[in-house]
Design a protein around this motif. Structure first.
Motif, PDB file in Angstrom:
ATOM      1  N   SER A   1       4.651  -4.117 -13.547  1.00 19.38           N
ATOM      2  CA  SER A   1       3.336  -3.813 -12.979  1.00 19.38           C
ATOM      3  C   SER A   1       3.198  -4.395 -11.574  1.00 19.38           C
ATOM      4  CB  SER A   1       2.238  -4.357 -13.895  1.00 19.38           C
ATOM      5  OG  SER A   1       0.965  -4.164 -13.334  1.00 19.38           O
ATOM      6  N   GLN A   2       3.623  -5.643 -11.399  1.00 20.27           N
ATOM      7  CA  GLN A   2       3.563  -6.265 -10.077  1.00 20.27           C
ATOM      8  C   GLN A   2       4.487  -5.548  -9.089  1.00 20.27           C
ATOM      9  OE1 GLN A   2       4.268 -10.488 -10.265  1.00 20.27           O
ATOM     10  NE2 GLN A   2       2.759 -10.810 -11.894  1.00 20.27           N
TER      11      GLN A   2
ATOM     12  N   ARG B   1      -3.963   4.790  -3.067  1.00 25.10           N
ATOM     13  CA  ARG B   1      -3.599   4.002  -1.890  1.00 25.10           C
ATOM     14  C   ARG B   1      -4.128   4.639  -0.623  1.00 25.10           C
ATOM     15  NH1 ARG B   1       2.409   4.603  -0.653  1.00 25.10           N
ATOM     16  NH2 ARG B   1       1.607   6.577   0.146  1.00 25.10           N
TER      17      ARG B   1
ATOM     18  N   HIS C   1       2.924  -2.238  -7.930  1.00 30.08           N
ATOM     19  CA  HIS C   1       1.898  -2.479  -6.911  1.00 30.08           C
ATOM     20  C   HIS C   1       2.534  -2.724  -5.538  1.00 30.08           C
ATOM     21  CE1 HIS C   1      -1.436  -4.304  -4.694  1.00 30.08           C
ATOM     22  NE2 HIS C   1      -0.613  -5.308  -4.445  1.00 30.08           N
TER      23      HIS C   1
ATOM     24  N   ASN D   1       1.790  -0.040  -2.580  1.00 28.90           N
ATOM     25  CA  ASN D   1       0.713  -0.455  -1.693  1.00 28.90           C
ATOM     26  C   ASN D   1       1.134  -1.320  -0.520  1.00 28.90           C
ATOM     27  OD1 ASN D   1      -1.407   0.824  -3.185  1.00 28.90           O
ATOM     28  ND2 ASN D   1      -1.183  -0.776  -4.735  1.00 28.90           N
TER      29      ASN D   1
ATOM     30  N   LEU E   1      -1.571   6.786  -8.385  1.00 30.23           N
ATOM     31  CA  LEU E   1      -1.609   5.509  -7.677  1.00 30.23           C
ATOM     32  C   LEU E   1      -1.334   5.694  -6.190  1.00 30.23           C
ATOM     33  CD1 LEU E   1       0.295   3.269 -10.253  1.00 30.23           C
ATOM     34  CD2 LEU E   1      -2.173   3.366  -9.839  1.00 30.23           C
TER      35      LEU E   1
END
Length: 377
Positions: free
Chosen positions: A30-31, A308, A34, A38, A304
């Motif tokens: 998950s990290q 962004r 991201h 992003n 996602l």
């Protein structure tokens, strides 16, 4: 996790603990997702690369640049059709402007496969030039070990990226050739202290070409900066025990912009001592044409990217040819732009390549001309 003002307008660089990839894999993925979507940059702590090897390498770096100038010039890049070797201060250009850095380009072991009639870009991979062993005993063995360990890390990390985007762990594997046909490139860089009246461009705004870059910031100096969606430059200071990992234009292209290649630059150090860094550039197959590759991602992952927002214009423009050229040709164009003194010795074999090379060279000259006009004005 990085601070953000909106989904993609980051104000700091996230730190990921590589040891969590097994003990807390869902959280790590998950990290990672991201950071990929992003930010395009991340710090990686607790990597698989031996701290002993890293520390040994760091101890060699000042000695490497302290070698007699004649010894460094004996392995200058101009000797190598593979763009490997030593470059004096000011020998490399970014966006037509001189970079204030001295460096050694050294790559993983590779036997050049170019033969008469092959594409010219086959030449850009081949054996490295090394300083004489008697002048810096043990350096070659240490750096060779370091390259091998970072290479392994880069392949393992690529599989985690695939999983972060909802693909099988081997979902990106076909972009690499067999091990004997692959080569990955590194630099050992010294950014000297510059005076107040000198240009502060350690290296100008740019993107990296391949899939991934693993940067070892080998001294405590700041200088690395990353550009966010608003065009602001965000500092990425050294954090002991980490690599800085960033996304290249090739990975951005094949993921349809999911993975974000982020513009970055290095400012020259202030103070009394030079800045040292060691970037490792993970390549993909020379022959693969990314425009022919289509990856299918889950809809929730694609959303996602939409959250962004669009990545607007940045100060970096390099490696924009992936929509029409094989990866090797894109890299050749980039190397010729950065090192025109080496590129002028390349023999190109077909009219299409000649046209492409002159287009790139013309652009480089135009950028240089604009720079001269600005300076004279």
């Amino acid at each position: 996790m990085a601070s953000t003002d909106s989904a993609g307008n980051f104000s700091s660089i996230p730190i990921l603990d590589y040891s969590l990839r097994t003990s807390q894999k869902p959280e790590f993925i998950s990290q990672l997702r991201h950071a990929l979507i992003n930010v395009g940059f991340l710090y990686l702590s607790n990597s698989s690369v031996s701290p002993v090897v890293i520390n040994d390498l760091i101890s060699y770096i000042p000695k490497l640049f302290a070698l007699p100038q004649a010894a460094k010039d004996a392995i200058r890049m101009a000797n190598s059709p593979h763009f490997l070797g030593y470059s004096r201060l000011g020998a490399e250009l970014t966006k037509g402007q001189v970079d204030q850095r001295e460096q050694f380009d050294i790559a993983t072991p590779h036997v050049c496969r170019w033969k008469e009639g092959d594409p010219d870009y086959y030449r850009i991979w081949g054996p490295s030039q090394w300083p004489e062993e008697s002048l810096i005993p043990g350096f070659r063995a240490t750096f060779t070990q370091y390259l091998a360990e970072v290479e392994t890390l880069s392949y393992d990390f690529s599989s985690l990226i695939a999983e972060a985007f909802g693909l099988p762990a081997d979902g990106l594997a076909h972009f690499y050739d067999t091990l004997e046909l692959m080569q990955h490139r590194a630099k050992i860089v010294q950014y000297p202290v510059v005076g107040p009246a000198d240009a502060s461009q350690g290296v100008g705004p740019h993107y990296d070409a391949g899939f991934l870059t693993f940067l070892l910031q080998a001294s405590p100096h700041t200088g690395l900066q990353v550009q966010n969606l608003s065009g602001d430059w965000i500092d990425a200071p050294p954090i002991p025990g980490t690599f800085v990992v960033n996304i290249g234009k090739a990975l951005e292209f094949v993921t349809r912009g999911l993975a974000r290649a982020t513009s970055h630059r290095v400012l020259s150090p202030t103070g009394a001592t030079p800045r040292y860094s060691v970037p490792f550039f993970q390549n993909i197959s020379l022959t693969i044409k990314l425009v022919d590759e289509v990856l299918e991602f889950p809809e929730e992952i694609l959303q996602l990217r939409e959250k962004r927002g669009l990545v607007g214009e940045t100060d970096s423009v390099n490696f924009s040819e992936f929509d029409r050229e094989p990866s090797g040709q894109v890299n050749l164009i980039g190397r010729v732009k950065s090192h025109p003194d080496v590129g002028k010795g390349i023999t190109l074999n077909c009219s299409d390549n000649i046209s492409q090379w002159f287009t790139s060279a013309r652009q480089c000259l135009l950028e240089l001309h604009v720079c001269i006009i600005r300076l004279s004005g």
